[in-house]
Motif scaffolding. Structure first.
Motif, PDB file in Angstrom:
ATOM      1  N   UNK A 108      -1.881  -3.157 -17.377  1.00 19.14           N
ATOM      2  CA  UNK A 108      -2.134  -1.712 -17.438  1.00 19.14           C
ATOM      3  C   UNK A 108      -2.440  -1.159 -16.045  1.00 19.14           C
ATOM      4  N   UNK A 109      -3.289  -1.840 -15.309  1.00 22.98           N
ATOM      5  CA  UNK A 109      -3.650  -1.389 -13.964  1.00 22.98           C
ATOM      6  C   UNK A 109      -2.438  -1.392 -13.049  1.00 22.98           C
ATOM      7  N   UNK A 110      -1.611  -2.422 -13.134  1.00 24.84           N
ATOM      8  CA  UNK A 110      -0.400  -2.494 -12.304  1.00 24.84           C
ATOM      9  C   UNK A 110       0.520  -1.307 -12.596  1.00 24.84           C
ATOM     10  N   UNK A 111       0.699  -0.995 -13.853  1.00 26.87           N
ATOM     11  CA  UNK A 111       1.575   0.119 -14.226  1.00 26.87           C
ATOM     12  C   UNK A 111       0.986   1.466 -13.809  1.00 26.87           C
ATOM     13  N   UNK A 112      -0.296   1.643 -14.053  1.00 27.97           N
ATOM     14  CA  UNK A 112      -0.931   2.924 -13.772  1.00 27.97           C
ATOM     15  C   UNK A 112      -1.017   3.191 -12.273  1.00 27.97           C
ATOM     16  N   UNK A 113      -1.362   2.167 -11.492  1.00 26.76           N
ATOM     17  CA  UNK A 113      -1.448   2.367 -10.048  1.00 26.76           C
ATOM     18  C   UNK A 113      -0.074   2.611  -9.435  1.00 26.76           C
ATOM     19  N   UNK A 114       0.978   2.056 -10.028  1.00 27.01           N
ATOM     20  CA  UNK A 114       2.331   2.349  -9.540  1.00 27.01           C
ATOM     21  C   UNK A 114       2.633   3.836  -9.705  1.00 27.01           C
ATOM     22  N   UNK A 115       2.269   4.388 -10.837  1.00 27.81           N
ATOM     23  CA  UNK A 115       2.481   5.813 -11.075  1.00 27.81           C
ATOM     24  C   UNK A 115       1.641   6.669 -10.130  1.00 27.81           C
ATOM     25  N   UNK A 116       0.386   6.294  -9.957  1.00 22.48           N
ATOM     26  CA  UNK A 116      -0.492   7.043  -9.065  1.00 22.48           C
ATOM     27  C   UNK A 116      -0.009   6.967  -7.614  1.00 22.48           C
ATOM     28  N   UNK A 117       0.456   5.806  -7.214  1.00 21.91           N
ATOM     29  CA  UNK A 117       0.981   5.645  -5.856  1.00 21.91           C
ATOM     30  C   UNK A 117       2.190   6.544  -5.640  1.00 21.91           C
ATOM     31  N   UNK A 118       3.057   6.611  -6.626  1.00 22.90           N
ATOM     32  CA  UNK A 118       4.222   7.486  -6.542  1.00 22.90           C
ATOM     33  C   UNK A 118       3.789   8.941  -6.352  1.00 22.90           C
ATOM     34  N   UNK A 119       2.818   9.376  -7.129  1.00 28.81           N
ATOM     35  CA  UNK A 119       2.322  10.744  -7.001  1.00 28.81           C
ATOM     36  C   UNK A 119       1.710  10.987  -5.626  1.00 28.81           C
ATOM     37  N   UNK A 121       3.073  13.697  -2.394  1.00 24.66           N
ATOM     38  CA  UNK A 121       2.261  14.729  -1.754  1.00 24.66           C
ATOM     39  C   UNK A 121       1.754  14.297  -0.380  1.00 24.66           C
ATOM     40  N   UNK A 122       2.381  13.252   0.153  1.00 26.23           N
ATOM     41  CA  UNK A 122       2.097  12.756   1.509  1.00 26.23           C
ATOM     42  C   UNK A 122       0.654  12.290   1.697  1.00 26.23           C
ATOM     43  N   UNK A 123       0.098  11.727   0.655  1.00 31.69           N
ATOM     44  CA  UNK A 123      -1.219  11.091   0.741  1.00 31.69           C
ATOM     45  C   UNK A 123      -0.980   9.598   1.003  1.00 31.69           C
ATOM     46  N   UNK A 124      -0.494   9.310   2.206  1.00 27.46           N
ATOM     47  CA  UNK A 124       0.017   7.983   2.522  1.00 27.46           C
ATOM     48  C   UNK A 124      -1.034   6.882   2.453  1.00 27.46           C
ATOM     49  N   UNK A 125      -2.219   7.126   2.982  1.00 26.73           N
ATOM     50  CA  UNK A 125      -3.248   6.091   2.933  1.00 26.73           C
ATOM     51  C   UNK A 125      -3.649   5.805   1.489  1.00 26.73           C
ATOM     52  N   UNK A 126      -3.796   6.840   0.708  1.00 25.80           N
ATOM     53  CA  UNK A 126      -4.131   6.656  -0.709  1.00 25.80           C
ATOM     54  C   UNK A 126      -3.020   5.901  -1.428  1.00 25.80           C
ATOM     55  N   UNK A 127      -1.777   6.240  -1.130  1.00 23.61           N
ATOM     56  CA  UNK A 127      -0.643   5.530  -1.739  1.00 23.61           C
ATOM     57  C   UNK A 127      -0.670   4.055  -1.353  1.00 23.61           C
ATOM     58  N   UNK A 128      -0.964   3.780  -0.105  1.00 27.23           N
ATOM     59  CA  UNK A 128      -1.047   2.390   0.368  1.00 27.23           C
ATOM     60  C   UNK A 128      -2.136   1.627  -0.384  1.00 27.23           C
TER      61      UNK A 128
END
Length: 51
Positions: free
Chosen positions: A9-20, A24-31
């Motif tokens: 669940x965490x792997x799937x959810x964080x993939x979606x959040x990283x995409x978002x 929006x160019x929140x690169x450090x957060x995506x990383x």
């Protein structure tokens, strides 16, 4: 919920959040979200190898 299910669940959810975050160019957060996703995937693989 088992540890493997939680990691999945965490792997799937964080993939979606990283995409978002990337959209929006929140690169450090995506990383950081990608690092969490990779760790969750690592845990999931280890749990699946357990007898």
């Amino acid at each position: 919920m088992s540890a493997a299910e939680t990691a999945q669940y965490i792997a799937e959810f964080t993939a979606e959040l990283s995409y978002l975050a990337r959209q929006t160019r929140l690169d450090l957060l995506a990383y950081l979200l990608d690092m969490a996703r990779l760790e969750a995937a690592r845990v999931l693989q280890a749990k699946q190898r357990e007898p």
